[in-house]
Design a protein around this motif. Sequence first.
Motif, PDB file in Angstrom:
ATOM      1  N   GLU A 146      48.243  41.257  48.498  1.00 59.02           N
ATOM      2  CA  GLU A 146      47.197  41.714  47.572  1.00 59.02           C
ATOM      3  C   GLU A 146      45.842  41.697  48.267  1.00 59.02           C
ATOM      4  O   GLU A 146      45.085  42.675  48.193  1.00 59.02           O
ATOM      5  CB  GLU A 146      47.159  40.809  46.336  1.00 59.02           C
ATOM      6  CG  GLU A 146      48.338  40.958  45.398  1.00 59.02           C
ATOM      7  CD  GLU A 146      48.323  39.933  44.277  1.00 59.02           C
ATOM      8  OE1 GLU A 146      49.103  40.090  43.330  1.00 59.02           O
ATOM      9  OE2 GLU A 146      47.529  38.958  44.352  1.00 59.02           O
TER      10      GLU A 146
ATOM     11  N   GLU B 126      45.588  44.515  50.902  1.00 62.90           N
ATOM     12  CA  GLU B 126      45.301  45.839  50.350  1.00 62.90           C
ATOM     13  C   GLU B 126      43.843  45.952  49.930  1.00 62.90           C
ATOM     14  O   GLU B 126      43.211  46.990  50.102  1.00 62.90           O
ATOM     15  CB  GLU B 126      46.219  46.126  49.167  1.00 62.90           C
ATOM     16  CG  GLU B 126      46.037  47.491  48.523  1.00 62.90           C
ATOM     17  CD  GLU B 126      46.448  48.659  49.410  1.00 62.90           C
ATOM     18  OE1 GLU B 126      46.127  49.817  49.036  1.00 62.90           O
ATOM     19  OE2 GLU B 126      47.071  48.438  50.467  1.00 62.90           O
TER      20      GLU B 126
ATOM     21  N   TYR C 243      38.622  46.007  44.157  1.00 67.47           N
ATOM     22  CA  TYR C 243      39.917  46.505  44.617  1.00 67.47           C
ATOM     23  C   TYR C 243      41.031  45.518  44.298  1.00 67.47           C
ATOM     24  O   TYR C 243      42.135  45.912  43.902  1.00 67.47           O
ATOM     25  CB  TYR C 243      39.889  46.813  46.112  1.00 67.47           C
ATOM     26  CG  TYR C 243      39.160  48.074  46.462  1.00 67.47           C
ATOM     27  CD1 TYR C 243      39.545  49.310  45.921  1.00 67.47           C
ATOM     28  CD2 TYR C 243      38.072  48.064  47.331  1.00 67.47           C
ATOM     29  CE1 TYR C 243      38.868  50.478  46.237  1.00 67.47           C
ATOM     30  CE2 TYR C 243      37.391  49.237  47.651  1.00 67.47           C
ATOM     31  CZ  TYR C 243      37.798  50.430  47.108  1.00 67.47           C
ATOM     32  OH  TYR C 243      37.126  51.591  47.416  1.00 67.47           O
TER      33      TYR C 243
ATOM     34  N   LYS D   5      42.300  45.881  40.811  1.00 70.68           N
ATOM     35  CA  LYS D   5      43.174  47.054  40.624  1.00 70.68           C
ATOM     36  C   LYS D   5      44.557  46.838  41.233  1.00 70.68           C
ATOM     37  O   LYS D   5      45.549  47.370  40.736  1.00 70.68           O
ATOM     38  CB  LYS D   5      42.523  48.296  41.243  1.00 70.68           C
ATOM     39  CG  LYS D   5      41.227  48.738  40.582  1.00 70.68           C
ATOM     40  CD  LYS D   5      40.646  49.958  41.278  1.00 70.68           C
ATOM     41  CE  LYS D   5      39.390  50.471  40.583  1.00 70.68           C
ATOM     42  NZ  LYS D   5      38.268  49.535  40.750  1.00 70.68           N
ATOM     43  N   VAL D   6      44.606  46.070  42.319  1.00 70.14           N
ATOM     44  CA  VAL D   6      45.881  45.828  42.997  1.00 70.14           C
ATOM     45  C   VAL D   6      46.732  44.835  42.209  1.00 70.14           C
ATOM     46  O   VAL D   6      47.925  45.057  41.996  1.00 70.14           O
ATOM     47  CB  VAL D   6      45.644  45.294  44.425  1.00 70.14           C
ATOM     48  CG1 VAL D   6      46.951  44.836  45.064  1.00 70.14           C
ATOM     49  CG2 VAL D   6      44.982  46.356  45.286  1.00 70.14           C
ATOM     50  N   ARG D   7      46.140  43.759  41.786  1.00 71.39           N
ATOM     51  CA  ARG D   7      46.908  42.680  41.147  1.00 71.39           C
ATOM     52  C   ARG D   7      47.325  43.013  39.724  1.00 71.39           C
ATOM     53  O   ARG D   7      48.376  42.551  39.259  1.00 71.39           O
ATOM     54  CB  ARG D   7      46.086  41.389  41.167  1.00 71.39           C
ATOM     55  CG  ARG D   7      46.842  40.164  40.640  1.00 71.39           C
ATOM     56  CD  ARG D   7      46.021  38.894  40.839  1.00 71.39           C
ATOM     57  NE  ARG D   7      45.947  38.548  42.265  1.00 71.39           N
ATOM     58  CZ  ARG D   7      45.086  37.674  42.770  1.00 71.39           C
ATOM     59  NH1 ARG D   7      44.196  37.083  41.968  1.00 71.39           N
ATOM     60  NH2 ARG D   7      45.077  37.397  44.063  1.00 71.39           N
TER      61      ARG D   7
ATOM     62  N   ARG E 218      51.089  42.439  38.393  1.00 70.22           N
ATOM     63  CA  ARG E 218      52.232  43.021  39.096  1.00 70.22           C
ATOM     64  C   ARG E 218      53.041  41.876  39.709  1.00 70.22           C
ATOM     65  O   ARG E 218      52.827  41.479  40.841  1.00 70.22           O
ATOM     66  CB  ARG E 218      51.757  44.013  40.161  1.00 70.22           C
ATOM     67  CG  ARG E 218      51.137  45.277  39.569  1.00 70.22           C
ATOM     68  CD  ARG E 218      50.791  46.280  40.664  1.00 70.22           C
ATOM     69  NE  ARG E 218      50.466  47.594  40.121  1.00 70.22           N
ATOM     70  CZ  ARG E 218      49.234  48.038  39.876  1.00 70.22           C
ATOM     71  NH1 ARG E 218      48.192  47.267  40.147  1.00 70.22           N
ATOM     72  NH2 ARG E 218      49.049  49.252  39.389  1.00 70.22           N
TER      73      ARG E 218
ATOM     74  N   TRP F 232      54.238  47.744  42.460  1.00 69.25           N
ATOM     75  CA  TRP F 232      53.148  48.387  43.203  1.00 69.25           C
ATOM     76  C   TRP F 232      53.314  49.902  43.268  1.00 69.25           C
ATOM     77  O   TRP F 232      52.325  50.625  43.391  1.00 69.25           O
ATOM     78  CB  TRP F 232      53.105  47.841  44.633  1.00 69.25           C
ATOM     79  CG  TRP F 232      52.402  46.532  44.792  1.00 69.25           C
ATOM     80  CD1 TRP F 232      52.454  45.469  43.945  1.00 69.25           C
ATOM     81  CD2 TRP F 232      51.551  46.147  45.874  1.00 69.25           C
ATOM     82  NE1 TRP F 232      51.699  44.440  44.434  1.00 69.25           N
ATOM     83  CE2 TRP F 232      51.133  44.832  45.605  1.00 69.25           C
ATOM     84  CE3 TRP F 232      51.124  46.778  47.027  1.00 69.25           C
ATOM     85  CZ2 TRP F 232      50.287  44.135  46.470  1.00 69.25           C
ATOM     86  CZ3 TRP F 232      50.283  46.089  47.891  1.00 69.25           C
ATOM     87  CH2 TRP F 232      49.867  44.785  47.609  1.00 69.25           C
TER      88      TRP F 232
ATOM     89  N   HIS G  83      49.160  54.101  37.619  1.00 67.24           N
ATOM     90  CA  HIS G  83      48.158  53.333  38.356  1.00 67.24           C
ATOM     91  C   HIS G  83      48.782  52.645  39.572  1.00 67.24           C
ATOM     92  O   HIS G  83      48.352  51.561  39.970  1.00 67.24           O
ATOM     93  CB  HIS G  83      47.508  52.295  37.442  1.00 67.24           C
ATOM     94  CG  HIS G  83      46.866  52.879  36.222  1.00 67.24           C
ATOM     95  ND1 HIS G  83      45.623  53.475  36.248  1.00 67.24           N
ATOM     96  CD2 HIS G  83      47.323  52.996  34.948  1.00 67.24           C
ATOM     97  CE1 HIS G  83      45.325  53.915  35.034  1.00 67.24           C
ATOM     98  NE2 HIS G  83      46.330  53.645  34.232  1.00 67.24           N
ATOM     99  N   LYS G  84      49.782  53.294  40.161  1.00 68.63           N
ATOM    100  CA  LYS G  84      50.462  52.676  41.305  1.00 68.63           C
ATOM    101  C   LYS G  84      49.496  52.486  42.469  1.00 68.63           C
ATOM    102  O   LYS G  84      48.531  53.236  42.643  1.00 68.63           O
ATOM    103  CB  LYS G  84      51.660  53.508  41.723  1.00 68.63           C
ATOM    104  CG  LYS G  84      51.358  54.878  42.296  1.00 68.63           C
ATOM    105  CD  LYS G  84      52.659  55.594  42.646  1.00 68.63           C
ATOM    106  CE  LYS G  84      52.392  56.942  43.273  1.00 68.63           C
ATOM    107  NZ  LYS G  84      53.667  57.642  43.634  1.00 68.63           N
ATOM    108  N   VAL G  85      49.783  51.481  43.273  1.00 68.54           N
ATOM    109  CA  VAL G  85      48.930  51.113  44.398  1.00 68.54           C
ATOM    110  C   VAL G  85      49.347  51.852  45.666  1.00 68.54           C
ATOM    111  O   VAL G  85      48.501  52.233  46.486  1.00 68.54           O
ATOM    112  CB  VAL G  85      49.010  49.584  44.639  1.00 68.54           C
ATOM    113  CG1 VAL G  85      48.170  49.177  45.848  1.00 68.54           C
ATOM    114  CG2 VAL G  85      48.566  48.822  43.395  1.00 68.54           C
ATOM    115  N   VAL G  86      50.647  52.052  45.822  1.00 66.59           N
ATOM    116  CA  VAL G  86      51.214  52.618  47.052  1.00 66.59           C
ATOM    117  C   VAL G  86      52.341  53.582  46.693  1.00 66.59           C
ATOM    118  O   VAL G  86      52.715  53.712  45.526  1.00 66.59           O
ATOM    119  CB  VAL G  86      51.779  51.494  47.955  1.00 66.59           C
ATOM    120  CG1 VAL G  86      50.679  50.600  48.504  1.00 66.59           C
ATOM    121  CG2 VAL G  86      52.814  50.679  47.183  1.00 66.59           C
TER     122      VAL G  86
END
Length: 246
Positions: A81, A84, A98, A101-103, A115, A121, A126-129
């Motif tokens: 996390e 990223e 950021y 938004k990632v966590r 998550r 993820w 709203h996926k991160v990757v």
Amino acid sequence: MCSSSVQATEVPEVVLTTGSYSVLEKAISASQGSYAEQKMANATATLLGTPYNNRTLNMDAFSTERLIIDLKAVDCMTFIEYSEAFKYADDAEQFTSYLEKVRYVDAKVAFNQRRHFFSDWAEGDHKVVSDITAQLSPHTIFVNKQLNKKSNGDPIIATIKITPRVIGYIPTRFIDRKLLKQLKTGDYIGIYSPASGLDVTHVGIVIRDGEKVIFRHASSQRKNLRVMDVELFSYLQGKSGIMVFR
């Protein structure tokens, strides 16, 4: 105990644990002037040797959730996390934004919005990757999983719903030098878990050093218990396989 806490938009409280701000400043300073993936590599290099601790975040769904930033101790998930978040941050404020938004899904700071699973993820609007596993190998195996469901039917995390999900992974026997050449600095590796209710057993990031492919991760092994680098190919021997996100 925390050294500072500040209010953030739609976040009840952002908490920097003692000593974390100086680590954050050092990591961001090390990443200045680089492209995204190299920013991550440079920033996380400053975390090498950081102790492993899998209880730095709130473990109680009924307690007030706060955006915890603890760079003095990490587990494998909080490490990626932070990795990223470092990728795009030029200062502490951007890092915090950021990380939120990632966590958390849709950046909503709540235990049930966290998550909790690696494959979270790469899911939803709203996926991160992106999950690139199947693009890397024609030998990718797809498994229907019931995430968060133990073999006896009970949830692993009581307040989180059981989620049907198709998990793709590349068995270790098909991971060769040709496949490793496709990996890039900043890719995320999840070690596939055949256990009920889980997608992976461990996660980390790829760091390319010339022809070497390094796995940088927060190791929970008793002999390590720290953030460290290991050559990926050798690390994977004896493991079930991998998922790869980019």
